[in-house]
Write a protein that holds these residues in place. Structure first.
Motif, PDB file in Angstrom:
ATOM      1  N   ILE A  11       0.933  -1.284  -0.340  1.00  0.00           N
ATOM      2  CA  ILE A  11      -0.337  -0.105  -0.017  1.00  0.00           C
ATOM      3  C   ILE A  11       1.042   0.914   0.411  1.00  0.00           C
ATOM      4  O   ILE A  11       1.196   0.999   1.241  1.00  0.00           O
ATOM      5  CB  ILE A  11      -1.296   0.358   1.455  1.00  0.00           C
ATOM      6  CG1 ILE A  11      -1.574  -1.053   1.151  1.00  0.00           C
ATOM      7  CG2 ILE A  11      -2.476   1.393   1.691  1.00  0.00           C
ATOM      8  CD1 ILE A  11      -2.560  -0.774   2.251  1.00  0.00           C
ATOM      9  N   ASP A  46      -0.990  -3.310  -4.345  1.00  0.00           N
ATOM     10  CA  ASP A  46      -2.133  -3.528  -3.450  1.00  0.00           C
ATOM     11  C   ASP A  46      -3.208  -1.820  -3.875  1.00  0.00           C
ATOM     12  O   ASP A  46      -4.738  -2.065  -4.482  1.00  0.00           O
ATOM     13  CB  ASP A  46      -2.201  -4.142  -2.678  1.00  0.00           C
ATOM     14  CG  ASP A  46      -1.755  -5.842  -2.573  1.00  0.00           C
ATOM     15  OD1 ASP A  46      -2.704  -6.534  -2.723  1.00  0.00           O
ATOM     16  OD2 ASP A  46      -1.023  -5.493  -1.932  1.00  0.00           O
ATOM     17  N   GLU A  47      -2.803  -1.231  -3.630  1.00  0.00           N
ATOM     18  CA  GLU A  47      -3.695   0.096  -3.216  1.00  0.00           C
ATOM     19  C   GLU A  47      -2.772   1.313  -3.625  1.00  0.00           C
ATOM     20  O   GLU A  47      -1.863   1.125  -2.636  1.00  0.00           O
ATOM     21  CB  GLU A  47      -3.983   0.499  -1.914  1.00  0.00           C
ATOM     22  CG  GLU A  47      -5.058  -0.953  -1.942  1.00  0.00           C
ATOM     23  CD  GLU A  47      -5.401  -0.634  -0.147  1.00  0.00           C
ATOM     24  OE1 GLU A  47      -5.450   0.414   0.593  1.00  0.00           O
ATOM     25  OE2 GLU A  47      -6.302  -1.129   0.129  1.00  0.00           O
ATOM     26  N   TRP A  49      -1.917   5.842  -3.127  1.00  0.00           N
ATOM     27  CA  TRP A  49      -3.124   6.823  -2.368  1.00  0.00           C
ATOM     28  C   TRP A  49      -2.662   7.609  -3.256  1.00  0.00           C
ATOM     29  O   TRP A  49      -1.491   8.034  -2.729  1.00  0.00           O
ATOM     30  CB  TRP A  49      -3.489   6.310  -0.601  1.00  0.00           C
ATOM     31  CG  TRP A  49      -4.367   5.562   0.204  1.00  0.00           C
ATOM     32  CD1 TRP A  49      -3.781   4.383  -0.248  1.00  0.00           C
ATOM     33  CD2 TRP A  49      -5.528   5.700   0.155  1.00  0.00           C
ATOM     34  NE1 TRP A  49      -5.251   3.275   0.500  1.00  0.00           N
ATOM     35  CE2 TRP A  49      -5.590   4.461   0.604  1.00  0.00           C
ATOM     36  CE3 TRP A  49      -5.647   6.440   0.327  1.00  0.00           C
ATOM     37  CZ2 TRP A  49      -7.296   3.979   0.923  1.00  0.00           C
ATOM     38  CZ3 TRP A  49      -7.301   6.812   0.862  1.00  0.00           C
ATOM     39  CH2 TRP A  49      -7.944   5.269   1.364  1.00  0.00           C
TER      40      TRP A  49
END
Length: 111
Positions: A11, A46-47, A49
């Motif tokens: 992430i 996965d992510e 931001w």
């Protein structure tokens, strides 16, 4: 319950101020964000931001350009979901539209 063989989700966050407690790595500038993505170029993210405004004259747009160029060349970054969490609604919408155009999974979020 996870065991030692279960890989930890990747992430990544690019934000000048927010702590992003779920992030495994955080970059605070667009330059560091580009470097962070390049380090994960051959792995699954996965992510991701993204904040639009990164302090002073810096913004997320150089990172968006990197993602667009990768998709244009036929090798988009493998990302489960991109979350755009900017307090700048126009900037955030610009990022969302740009990434959707290249088929990245993206949505607005609150960090």
């Amino acid at each position: 319950m996870t065991d030692a063989t279960t890989p930890k989700p990747v992430i990544l966050g690019i934000d000048d101020l927010r702590p992003l407690p779920r992030a495994t790595r955080i970059a605070r500038t667009s330059r560091d964000g580009i470097q962070l993505l390049q380090e994960h170029r051959d792995g699954y993210i996965d992510e991701l931001w993204l904040d639009h405004d990164l302090g002073g004259d810096d913004s997320i747009m150089p990172v968006v350009t990197l993602l667009e160029e990768a998709a244009f060349s036929g090798r988009p970054f493998p990302i489960g979901m991109v979350f755009v969490h900017s307090a700048n609604p126009i900037g955030a919408e610009t990022v969302v539209r740009a990434l959707r155009r290249w088929n990245y999974p993206v949505r607005r979020a609150v960090a």
